[in-house]
Design a protein around this motif. Structure first.
Motif, mmCIF file in Angstrom:
data_model
loop_
_atom_site.group_PDB
_atom_site.id
_atom_site.type_symbol
_atom_site.label_atom_id
_atom_site.label_comp_id
_atom_site.label_asym_id
_atom_site.label_seq_id
_atom_site.Cartn_x
_atom_site.Cartn_y
_atom_site.Cartn_z
ATOM 1 N N LYS A 60 0.825 -1.224 0.000
ATOM 2 C CA LYS A 60 0.000 0.000 0.000
ATOM 3 C C LYS A 60 0.846 1.256 0.000
ATOM 4 C CE LYS A 60 -3.719 1.170 2.199
ATOM 5 N NZ LYS A 60 -5.022 1.299 1.578
ATOM 6 N N ARG A 62 1.972 2.494 2.685
ATOM 7 C CA ARG A 62 1.228 3.166 3.747
ATOM 8 C C ARG A 62 2.191 3.570 4.864
ATOM 9 N NH1 ARG A 62 -4.099 0.860 6.836
ATOM 10 N NH2 ARG A 62 -5.042 2.586 5.789
ATOM 11 N N SER A 148 -8.290 -0.939 2.918
ATOM 12 C CA SER A 148 -8.841 -0.850 1.568
ATOM 13 C C SER A 148 -7.711 -1.126 0.567
ATOM 14 C CB SER A 148 -9.457 0.527 1.356
ATOM 15 O OG SER A 148 -8.549 1.547 1.746
ATOM 16 N N ASN A 150 -6.255 -0.066 -2.013
ATOM 17 C CA ASN A 150 -5.706 0.987 -2.870
ATOM 18 C C ASN A 150 -4.331 1.369 -2.346
ATOM 19 O OD1 ASN A 150 -7.795 2.018 -0.754
ATOM 20 N ND2 ASN A 150 -6.211 3.605 -0.865
ATOM 21 N N SER A 156 -10.614 4.458 -2.556
ATOM 22 C CA SER A 156 -10.859 3.042 -2.241
ATOM 23 C C SER A 156 -11.513 2.346 -3.430
ATOM 24 C CB SER A 156 -11.787 2.920 -1.031
ATOM 25 O OG SER A 156 -11.169 3.441 0.116
ATOM 26 N N HIS A 232 -6.975 12.607 1.671
ATOM 27 C CA HIS A 232 -7.110 11.165 1.543
ATOM 28 C C HIS A 232 -8.150 10.937 0.466
ATOM 29 C CE1 HIS A 232 -5.946 7.383 3.245
ATOM 30 N NE2 HIS A 232 -7.187 6.976 3.397
HETATM 31 MG MG MG Z 1 -8.370 3.140 3.164
#
Ligand code: MG
Ligand code: TXA
Length: 325
Positions: A60, A62, A148, A150, A156, A232
């Motif tokens: 991700k 992330r 999610s 993405n 998403s 986001h």
């Molecule tokens: Mg998310």
């Protein structure tokens, strides 16, 4: 929808019993599987396996301070990992399986990877309602950590094709269960002691939660979802909210009766139905973004019911964002 395994190299696979069994094996083996839930598609890993959970963060891209939701079959399974109090139990009984996530204290002997909590002493747990998600949980026989599906900061995905666009070959399998019926992420409720706090507006409305546990406090201080970054759910195009006109070169994301004049437009719900609008939101943002327009003008969506979550996502998508390559 595709039929069966699309090609030897594509990870897309229709959610047949055979593919679900294979996906369960892949998860137990530490690999990543994207799967449908009623809200959005999730990027799943075995929540007991540190390396598998770490692969989610890598895939991700992330920030690693952002904890993950752990998907379970129901309250009995969740009680192996987190402590429920009366208010949490009431909400789980009312909304599980379904689009509600509860943030609860980890049990001292909790065997979930510490990475799912990202340094916090709580875990976000949810029992999804989607039959494919439930079949996958049964087949994997492990709890599934899944954000999610993405890349971090993007919209998403609400279809298997959107997951393939986001993650391509970076997952072992994408289970195709068709478009998500809700289309908006789960509502997240945390607790300060037993006081319920709304950490993320979502598919279960504030009114539905408050009818059971009383007024929800707003997120504050240590009681918040770290993932609720101001920018986001961002498409590449800029968003102009509460539009009442169309300016040159803009695409239109309409709600209700459309403003005239846009070359490209999508209508979240011509009849003004918020449920339909929620289901369409991410797919339509994705579609308009792909046309390459610089700006998407978004008509006003009312703030009640599901409108609270829809407007939350739209405001985040419109927020100033760090530049992206
Ligand atoms: Mg998310
Ligand atoms: O509908 C959904 O919730 C989807 C499907 C796949 O279940 N999942 C989802 O996950 O939206 P994600 O990772 O995109 O968003 C999870 C949010 C993040 O904002 C994260 O910060 C928050 O949940 N979260 C997770 N664990 C938490 C915790 N222990 N305390 C506070 N917030 C937490």
């Amino acid at each position: 929808m595709s039929s069966g395994l699309i090609s030897a190299t594509s990870p897309l696979c229709d959610a047949t019993p055979l593919c679900i069994a294979k996906a369960g094996e892949l998860l137990r083996d530490g690999q990543l599987v994207a799967f449908p839930t009623e809200t959005v598609y999730g990027l799943g890993a075995n929540a007991l396996d540190d390396k598998a959970v770490a692969a989610i963060y890598a895939t991700k891209r992330r920030p690693d301070f952002n904890p993950l939701i752990v998907h379970v079959s129901g309250m009995a399974e969740a009680e192996n990992y987190v402590r429920f109090h009366d208010a949490a139990r009431l909400l789980a009984r009312a909304f599980w399986p379904g689009p509600l996530t509860l943030v609860l204290p980890r049990l001292p002997d909790c065997s979930l990877s510490l990475l799912v909590s990202a340094g916090m002493d709580t875990v976000a747990v949810r029992a999804p309602a989607h039959p494919v998600a439930r079949a996958l949980l049964a087949s994997a026989a492990v709890p599934i950590a899944a954000p999610s599906a993405n890349r971090s900061g993007n919209i998403s995905p609400t279809s298997a094709e959107a997951v393939a666009e986001e993650l391509g070959g970076d997952v072992a399998m994408i289970l195709n269960g068709g478009p998500c019926s809700v289309g908006l992420e789960s509502t997240i409720v945390g607790f300060d002691g037993e006081l319920p706090v709304l950490l993320r507006a979502g598919a279960v409305t504030r009114a539905e939660v408050e009818s059971l546990v009383g007024t929800l406090a707003a997120a504050y201080g240590g009681i918040q979802a770290p993932g609720m970054l101001a920018s986001h759910y961002a498409p590449r195009a800029q968003l102009r909210l509460n539009a009442t006109d169309i300016r040159s070169g803009e695409a239109l994301l309409a709600f209700g009766t459309e403003i005239e004049g846009a070359t490209q437009s999508c209508n979240l719900s011509a009849s003004g139905d918020l449920r339909e609008a929620a289901a369409n939101l991410f797919a339509m943002l994705r579609h308009l973004d792909k046309t390459g327009v610089a700006t998407i003008a978004v008509m006003k969506v009312p703030e009640y019911g599901l409108g609270e979550a829809i407007n939350d996502r739209l405001r985040r998508a419109a927020a100033p964002r760090p530049s992206r390559a």
